[in-house]
Design a protein around this motif. Structure first.
Motif, PDB file in Angstrom:
ATOM      1  N   LEU A  10     -17.298 -37.122 -55.045  1.00  0.00           N
ATOM      2  CA  LEU A  10     -16.385 -37.556 -54.215  1.00  0.00           C
ATOM      3  C   LEU A  10     -14.963 -37.440 -54.391  1.00  0.00           C
ATOM      4  O   LEU A  10     -14.243 -36.961 -53.543  1.00  0.00           O
ATOM      5  N   GLY A  11     -14.469 -37.115 -55.628  1.00  0.00           N
ATOM      6  CA  GLY A  11     -13.439 -36.724 -56.248  1.00  0.00           C
ATOM      7  C   GLY A  11     -12.850 -35.275 -55.534  1.00  0.00           C
ATOM      8  O   GLY A  11     -11.905 -34.982 -55.342  1.00  0.00           O
ATOM      9  N   GLN A  12     -14.141 -34.338 -55.766  1.00  0.00           N
ATOM     10  CA  GLN A  12     -13.995 -33.023 -55.464  1.00  0.00           C
ATOM     11  C   GLN A  12     -13.653 -33.000 -53.949  1.00  0.00           C
ATOM     12  O   GLN A  12     -12.861 -32.385 -53.373  1.00  0.00           O
ATOM     13  N   GLY A  13     -14.528 -33.876 -53.220  1.00  0.00           N
ATOM     14  CA  GLY A  13     -14.204 -33.592 -51.765  1.00  0.00           C
ATOM     15  C   GLY A  13     -12.889 -34.166 -51.306  1.00  0.00           C
ATOM     16  O   GLY A  13     -12.221 -33.705 -50.383  1.00  0.00           O
ATOM     17  N   MET A  14     -12.369 -35.229 -52.064  1.00  0.00           N
ATOM     18  CA  MET A  14     -10.879 -35.672 -51.733  1.00  0.00           C
ATOM     19  C   MET A  14     -10.077 -34.691 -52.092  1.00  0.00           C
ATOM     20  O   MET A  14      -8.985 -34.391 -51.325  1.00  0.00           O
ATOM     21  N   TYR A  15      -9.970 -33.804 -53.256  1.00  0.00           N
ATOM     22  CA  TYR A  15      -9.053 -32.901 -53.636  1.00  0.00           C
ATOM     23  C   TYR A  15      -9.213 -31.961 -52.508  1.00  0.00           C
ATOM     24  O   TYR A  15      -8.130 -31.217 -52.232  1.00  0.00           O
ATOM     25  N   TYR A  16     -10.345 -31.203 -52.018  1.00  0.00           N
ATOM     26  CA  TYR A  16     -10.471 -30.471 -51.251  1.00  0.00           C
ATOM     27  C   TYR A  16      -9.597 -30.684 -49.858  1.00  0.00           C
ATOM     28  O   TYR A  16      -9.146 -30.090 -49.318  1.00  0.00           O
ATOM     29  N   LEU A  17      -9.964 -32.042 -49.696  1.00  0.00           N
ATOM     30  CA  LEU A  17      -9.324 -32.565 -48.354  1.00  0.00           C
ATOM     31  C   LEU A  17      -7.739 -32.492 -48.348  1.00  0.00           C
ATOM     32  O   LEU A  17      -7.112 -32.203 -47.375  1.00  0.00           O
ATOM     33  N   ALA A  18      -7.235 -32.782 -49.541  1.00  0.00           N
ATOM     34  CA  ALA A  18      -5.926 -32.745 -49.686  1.00  0.00           C
ATOM     35  C   ALA A  18      -5.304 -31.245 -49.910  1.00  0.00           C
ATOM     36  O   ALA A  18      -4.035 -31.086 -49.584  1.00  0.00           O
ATOM     37  N   LYS A  19      -5.888 -30.364 -50.534  1.00  0.00           N
ATOM     38  CA  LYS A  19      -5.450 -29.288 -50.956  1.00  0.00           C
ATOM     39  C   LYS A  19      -5.631 -28.055 -49.821  1.00  0.00           C
ATOM     40  O   LYS A  19      -4.613 -27.191 -49.735  1.00  0.00           O
ATOM     41  N   ASP A  20      -6.732 -28.187 -49.080  1.00  0.00           N
ATOM     42  CA  ASP A  20      -7.145 -26.978 -48.307  1.00  0.00           C
ATOM     43  C   ASP A  20      -6.233 -27.048 -46.721  1.00  0.00           C
ATOM     44  O   ASP A  20      -6.106 -28.240 -46.402  1.00  0.00           O
ATOM     45  N   ASP A  21      -5.981 -25.792 -46.380  1.00  0.00           N
ATOM     46  CA  ASP A  21      -5.152 -25.821 -45.194  1.00  0.00           C
ATOM     47  C   ASP A  21      -5.819 -24.860 -44.198  1.00  0.00           C
ATOM     48  O   ASP A  21      -6.620 -23.827 -44.855  1.00  0.00           O
ATOM     49  N   GLY A  22      -6.122 -25.298 -42.963  1.00  0.00           N
ATOM     50  CA  GLY A  22      -6.652 -24.383 -41.883  1.00  0.00           C
ATOM     51  C   GLY A  22      -7.940 -24.774 -42.007  1.00  0.00           C
ATOM     52  O   GLY A  22      -8.822 -25.446 -42.508  1.00  0.00           O
ATOM     53  N   GLU A  23      -8.645 -24.198 -40.651  1.00  0.00           N
ATOM     54  CA  GLU A  23     -10.202 -24.486 -40.319  1.00  0.00           C
ATOM     55  C   GLU A  23     -11.173 -23.813 -41.298  1.00  0.00           C
ATOM     56  O   GLU A  23     -12.304 -24.437 -41.497  1.00  0.00           O
ATOM     57  N   GLU A  24     -10.836 -22.618 -41.740  1.00  0.00           N
ATOM     58  CA  GLU A  24     -11.533 -22.026 -42.607  1.00  0.00           C
ATOM     59  C   GLU A  24     -12.143 -22.395 -44.066  1.00  0.00           C
ATOM     60  O   GLU A  24     -13.019 -22.178 -44.653  1.00  0.00           O
ATOM     61  N   ASP A  25     -11.257 -23.492 -44.508  1.00  0.00           N
ATOM     62  CA  ASP A  25     -11.401 -24.105 -45.903  1.00  0.00           C
ATOM     63  C   ASP A  25     -11.803 -25.362 -45.718  1.00  0.00           C
ATOM     64  O   ASP A  25     -12.261 -25.966 -46.807  1.00  0.00           O
ATOM     65  N   LYS A  26     -12.213 -26.005 -44.548  1.00  0.00           N
ATOM     66  CA  LYS A  26     -12.844 -27.515 -44.312  1.00  0.00           C
ATOM     67  C   LYS A  26     -14.336 -27.276 -44.700  1.00  0.00           C
ATOM     68  O   LYS A  26     -14.977 -28.317 -44.887  1.00  0.00           O
ATOM     69  N   THR A  27     -15.017 -26.194 -44.711  1.00  0.00           N
ATOM     70  CA  THR A  27     -16.343 -26.093 -45.209  1.00  0.00           C
ATOM     71  C   THR A  27     -16.761 -26.597 -46.654  1.00  0.00           C
ATOM     72  O   THR A  27     -17.583 -27.194 -46.882  1.00  0.00           O
ATOM     73  N   ARG A  28     -15.417 -26.476 -47.433  1.00  0.00           N
ATOM     74  CA  ARG A  28     -15.720 -27.019 -48.901  1.00  0.00           C
ATOM     75  C   ARG A  28     -15.668 -28.381 -48.861  1.00  0.00           C
ATOM     76  O   ARG A  28     -16.347 -29.096 -49.739  1.00  0.00           O
ATOM     77  N   VAL A  29     -15.101 -29.260 -48.148  1.00  0.00           N
ATOM     78  CA  VAL A  29     -14.844 -30.474 -47.846  1.00  0.00           C
ATOM     79  C   VAL A  29     -16.366 -30.970 -47.559  1.00  0.00           C
ATOM     80  O   VAL A  29     -16.866 -31.624 -47.953  1.00  0.00           O
ATOM     81  N   VAL A  30     -16.888 -30.497 -46.576  1.00  0.00           N
ATOM     82  CA  VAL A  30     -18.208 -30.719 -45.867  1.00  0.00           C
ATOM     83  C   VAL A  30     -19.233 -30.616 -46.963  1.00  0.00           C
ATOM     84  O   VAL A  30     -20.152 -31.268 -47.324  1.00  0.00           O
ATOM     85  N   ARG A  31     -19.123 -29.438 -47.785  1.00  0.00           N
ATOM     86  CA  ARG A  31     -20.142 -29.063 -48.728  1.00  0.00           C
ATOM     87  C   ARG A  31     -20.125 -30.191 -49.820  1.00  0.00           C
ATOM     88  O   ARG A  31     -21.191 -30.835 -50.350  1.00  0.00           O
TER      89      ARG A  31
END
Length: 71
Positions: free
Chosen positions: A20-41
Motif C-alpha cells: 500500500l505504501g509502495q502504491g502511494m509512493y508511485y502515485l505521488a512520484k510518477d508523472d505521465g501515463e506510461e508510469d501509471k502501470t507501477r501504481v496498478v501493479r
C-alpha cells in the motif's frame, strides 16, 4: 501450533502495508501515463495479498487453529 499460524498472518499483513505504501509512493512520484502501470501493479499485489490473508484466516478458523471470542 498457534504461533506457527500467526507468523504467516503477521508477515502477510506487513507485506500488505508495504504494498500500500509502495502504491502511494508511485502515485505521488510518477508523472505521465506510461508510469501509471507501477501504481496498478502495486495495488494488484495488495489485493492478492489481502485475499491470501482472508484465505489464511478462514483456513485457520475451519481447522480450529484460531477461534473467535466474545467481547
Amino acid at each position: 501450533m498457534e504461533l506457527m499460524f500467526k507468523i504467516p498472518v503477521i508477515l502477510v499483513l506487513v507485506f500488505i502495508v508495504f504494498s500500500l505504501g509502495q502504491g502511494m509512493y508511485y502515485l505521488a512520484k510518477d508523472d505521465g501515463e506510461e508510469d501509471k502501470t507501477r501504481v496498478v501493479r502495486a495495488l494488484t499485489v495488495r489485493i492478492v495479498l489481502s485475499l491470501t490473508l482472508f484465505g489464511l484466516l478462514m483456513l485457520g478458523y475451519f481447522t480450529g487453529l484460531i477461534q473467535p471470542h466474545g467481547v
